[in-house]
Design an enzyme around this catalytic site. Structure first.
Site, PDB file in Angstrom:
ATOM      1  N   LYS A   1      -9.013  -0.615  -6.339  1.00 60.47           N
ATOM      2  CA  LYS A   1      -9.097   0.073  -5.052  1.00 60.47           C
ATOM      3  C   LYS A   1     -10.474   0.681  -4.839  1.00 60.47           C
ATOM      4  O   LYS A   1     -10.984   1.429  -5.681  1.00 60.47           O
ATOM      5  CB  LYS A   1      -8.041   1.181  -4.976  1.00 60.47           C
ATOM      6  CG  LYS A   1      -8.061   2.003  -3.678  1.00 60.47           C
ATOM      7  CD  LYS A   1      -7.790   1.129  -2.449  1.00 60.47           C
ATOM      8  CE  LYS A   1      -7.893   1.925  -1.143  1.00 60.47           C
ATOM      9  NZ  LYS A   1      -6.646   2.610  -0.804  1.00 60.47           N
TER      10      LYS A   1
ATOM     11  N   ASP B   1       1.280   2.577   3.576  1.00 53.56           N
ATOM     12  CA  ASP B   1       0.433   3.753   3.358  1.00 53.56           C
ATOM     13  C   ASP B   1       1.264   5.025   3.456  1.00 53.56           C
ATOM     14  O   ASP B   1       0.787   6.075   3.889  1.00 53.56           O
ATOM     15  CB  ASP B   1      -0.727   3.789   4.352  1.00 53.56           C
ATOM     16  CG  ASP B   1      -1.811   4.804   3.978  1.00 53.56           C
ATOM     17  OD1 ASP B   1      -1.865   5.202   2.795  1.00 53.56           O
ATOM     18  OD2 ASP B   1      -2.585   5.211   4.869  1.00 53.56           O
TER      19      ASP B   1
ATOM     20  N   HIS C   1       0.866  -1.184   0.000  1.00 53.29           N
ATOM     21  CA  HIS C   1       0.000   0.000   0.000  1.00 53.29           C
ATOM     22  C   HIS C   1       0.898   1.227   0.000  1.00 53.29           C
ATOM     23  O   HIS C   1       1.482   1.584   1.026  1.00 53.29           O
ATOM     24  CB  HIS C   1      -0.911   0.021   1.229  1.00 53.29           C
ATOM     25  CG  HIS C   1      -1.883   1.162   1.244  1.00 53.29           C
ATOM     26  ND1 HIS C   1      -3.181   1.015   1.676  1.00 53.29           N
ATOM     27  CD2 HIS C   1      -1.772   2.466   0.907  1.00 53.29           C
ATOM     28  CE1 HIS C   1      -3.818   2.183   1.592  1.00 53.29           C
ATOM     29  NE2 HIS C   1      -2.960   3.083   1.125  1.00 53.29           N
TER      30      HIS C   1
ATOM     31  N   HIS D   1       1.548   5.389  -1.643  1.00 52.85           N
ATOM     32  CA  HIS D   1       1.217   6.582  -2.420  1.00 52.85           C
ATOM     33  C   HIS D   1       2.517   7.191  -2.949  1.00 52.85           C
ATOM     34  O   HIS D   1       3.435   7.466  -2.164  1.00 52.85           O
ATOM     35  CB  HIS D   1       0.500   7.617  -1.553  1.00 52.85           C
ATOM     36  CG  HIS D   1      -0.822   7.159  -1.032  1.00 52.85           C
ATOM     37  ND1 HIS D   1      -2.001   7.368  -1.711  1.00 52.85           N
ATOM     38  CD2 HIS D   1      -1.148   6.486   0.119  1.00 52.85           C
ATOM     39  CE1 HIS D   1      -3.009   6.840  -1.010  1.00 52.85           C
ATOM     40  NE2 HIS D   1      -2.512   6.311   0.095  1.00 52.85           N
TER      41      HIS D   1
ATOM     42  N   HIS E   1     -10.360   0.883   1.367  1.00 53.02           N
ATOM     43  CA  HIS E   1     -10.218   1.869   2.442  1.00 53.02           C
ATOM     44  C   HIS E   1     -11.433   1.668   3.347  1.00 53.02           C
ATOM     45  O   HIS E   1     -12.543   2.071   3.008  1.00 53.02           O
ATOM     46  CB  HIS E   1     -10.175   3.297   1.899  1.00 53.02           C
ATOM     47  CG  HIS E   1      -9.975   4.311   2.981  1.00 53.02           C
ATOM     48  ND1 HIS E   1      -8.784   4.979   3.173  1.00 53.02           N
ATOM     49  CD2 HIS E   1     -10.813   4.768   3.951  1.00 53.02           C
ATOM     50  CE1 HIS E   1      -8.897   5.790   4.218  1.00 53.02           C
ATOM     51  NE2 HIS E   1     -10.123   5.677   4.695  1.00 53.02           N
TER      52      HIS E   1
ATOM     53  N   HIS F   1      -4.682  -0.772   5.798  1.00 50.51           N
ATOM     54  CA  HIS F   1      -4.332   0.027   6.981  1.00 50.51           C
ATOM     55  C   HIS F   1      -5.333  -0.175   8.117  1.00 50.51           C
ATOM     56  O   HIS F   1      -5.923   0.772   8.631  1.00 50.51           O
ATOM     57  CB  HIS F   1      -4.152   1.509   6.653  1.00 50.51           C
ATOM     58  CG  HIS F   1      -5.177   2.120   5.736  1.00 50.51           C
ATOM     59  ND1 HIS F   1      -6.531   1.945   5.872  1.00 50.51           N
ATOM     60  CD2 HIS F   1      -5.019   2.931   4.659  1.00 50.51           C
ATOM     61  CE1 HIS F   1      -7.156   2.612   4.937  1.00 50.51           C
ATOM     62  NE2 HIS F   1      -6.273   3.220   4.178  1.00 50.51           N
TER      63      HIS F   1
END
Length: 347
Positions: A100, A248, A14, A16, A137, A175
């Site tokens: 996602k 994350d 995970h 970004h 999420h 997460h």
């Protein structure tokens, strides 16, 4: 006195990376330590089609410094207009590793997410047929639900009904931050895993709010009570293959974090492995770090383990880590765990 630990090169399930100047600045920190990473698609505009994913993958590859070996595992951002055939084509081409799901309004750049879950049922059914994971999420965005309860409510209202209605759907509860989330993952025999971040293993909501608001500890899902943090540590260090690392890591320039309405996200890519080694050592579980970072996630995604290795070294003196990474758009602050890190990655 020094000690070392060599493990199979880890993956980040995970991550970004953003785009443009921030992408170019932060990508090397991940590529130094991780062989692969599931790349989040919540850009502006989001990565919603196979063509979008291919273009973003190419930008990531172009930003990778010469000599670094890193594979971006692309995802598609699920919207109510997502075409199941486009998802299937992207999967068949080896372009994407997951889809996602963002509930609309739940986190950064989630405005294009799902409001009516019945409208994405055809996509979910296709994912089940393909065996392609759905990364979730796991929070409701209902303003009437307390922000500290949104994960548990999401499981009851959204996730469990989706899984019951879509047999065979493989889901990653990303997460995870609560005992309720951990217990739900443990309740499933197959098809359900969860990522745990490095920062949720070391901070609770007091770190964010006690003695002043600390914007660089603000993330979504927000850090919870200490009892939940301890439950996360127990799960991560347990050896249970259903739990694996997803950092994350979420970079934002300081101007976007240190403001009246700061962005959610902790940038942990440079020191996530050092933080994890600290946590696992404290739990007398260093022998399980490799499973959490390098084996369990690959197993869930049906991928081969990496062939390379990574060595962590522990010294008497605290290791140094840059407080921020400069970008053309401004500095990005590196996550500070709040204690000295004696472990570091041997470069």
């Amino acid at each position: 006195m020094t000690a070392s630990l060599t493990i199979t090169r880890p993956d980040d399930w995970h991550l970004h990376l953003r785009d443009g100047a921030v992408l170019r600045a932060v990508l090397p920190a991940t590529a130094r330590h991780f062989a692969r990473a599931i790349i989040m698609p919540n850009l502006v505009p989001p990565v919603v089609t196979g063509a979008d994913a291919a273009a973003y993958r190419d930008r990531i590859r172009a930003a990778l410094p010469h000599g670094q070996d890193f594979t971006p595992l692309m995802t598609l951002y699920l919207t109510e207009d997502t075409d199941p055939d486009d998802v299937a084509d992207a999967h068949a081409a080896g372009l994407i590793a997951a889809v996602k799901l963002y509930p609309a309004g739940a986190t950064t750049n989630s405005a294009s997410g799902v409001r009516d879950f019945d409208r994405v049922r055809p996509v979910l059914e296709r994912l089940a047929d393909l065996g392609l994971p759905l990364c979730v999420h796991g929070e409701v965005s209902d303003a009437e639900v307390d922000i500290f309860d949104r994960e548990a409510v999401f499981i009851d209202r959204v996730l469990d009904p989706i899984r019951r209605a879509t047999p065979g759907l493989r889901v990653v509860l990303e997460h995870v931050t609560t005992r309720e989330g951990l217990e739900y993952v443990r309740s499933a025999d197959t098809g359900l895993g969860a990522t745990i971040t490095a920062h949720h293993l070391v901070i609770n909501r007091n770190h964010l709010l006690s003695g002043g608001i600390r914007p660089h500890y603000y993330c979504l899902p927000v850090a919870k009570r200490e009892t939940h943090r301890r439950a996360l540590v127990a799960a991560a260090t347990s050896g249970d293959a259903r739990f694996f690392l997803g950092t994350d890591s979420a970079p934002h320039v300081n101007a976007a974090k240190e403001t009246a309405c700061g962005c959610a996200g902790c940038f942990t890519a440079p020191n996530a492995m050092a933080v994890l080694a600290h946590v696992f050592e404290a739990e007398e579980a260093l022998e399980r770090l490799e499973g959490f970072t390098s084996i369990n996630g690959a197993g869930f995604y049906g991928m081969a383990q990496n062939t390379g290795s990574l060595t962590l070294v522990r010294g008497d003196e605290a290791a140094s880590c840059p407080p921020s990474i400069p970008t053309e758009d401004g500095p990005v602050t590196v996550f500070d765990p709040g204690f000295p890190l004696h472990w570091s990655v041997s470069e």
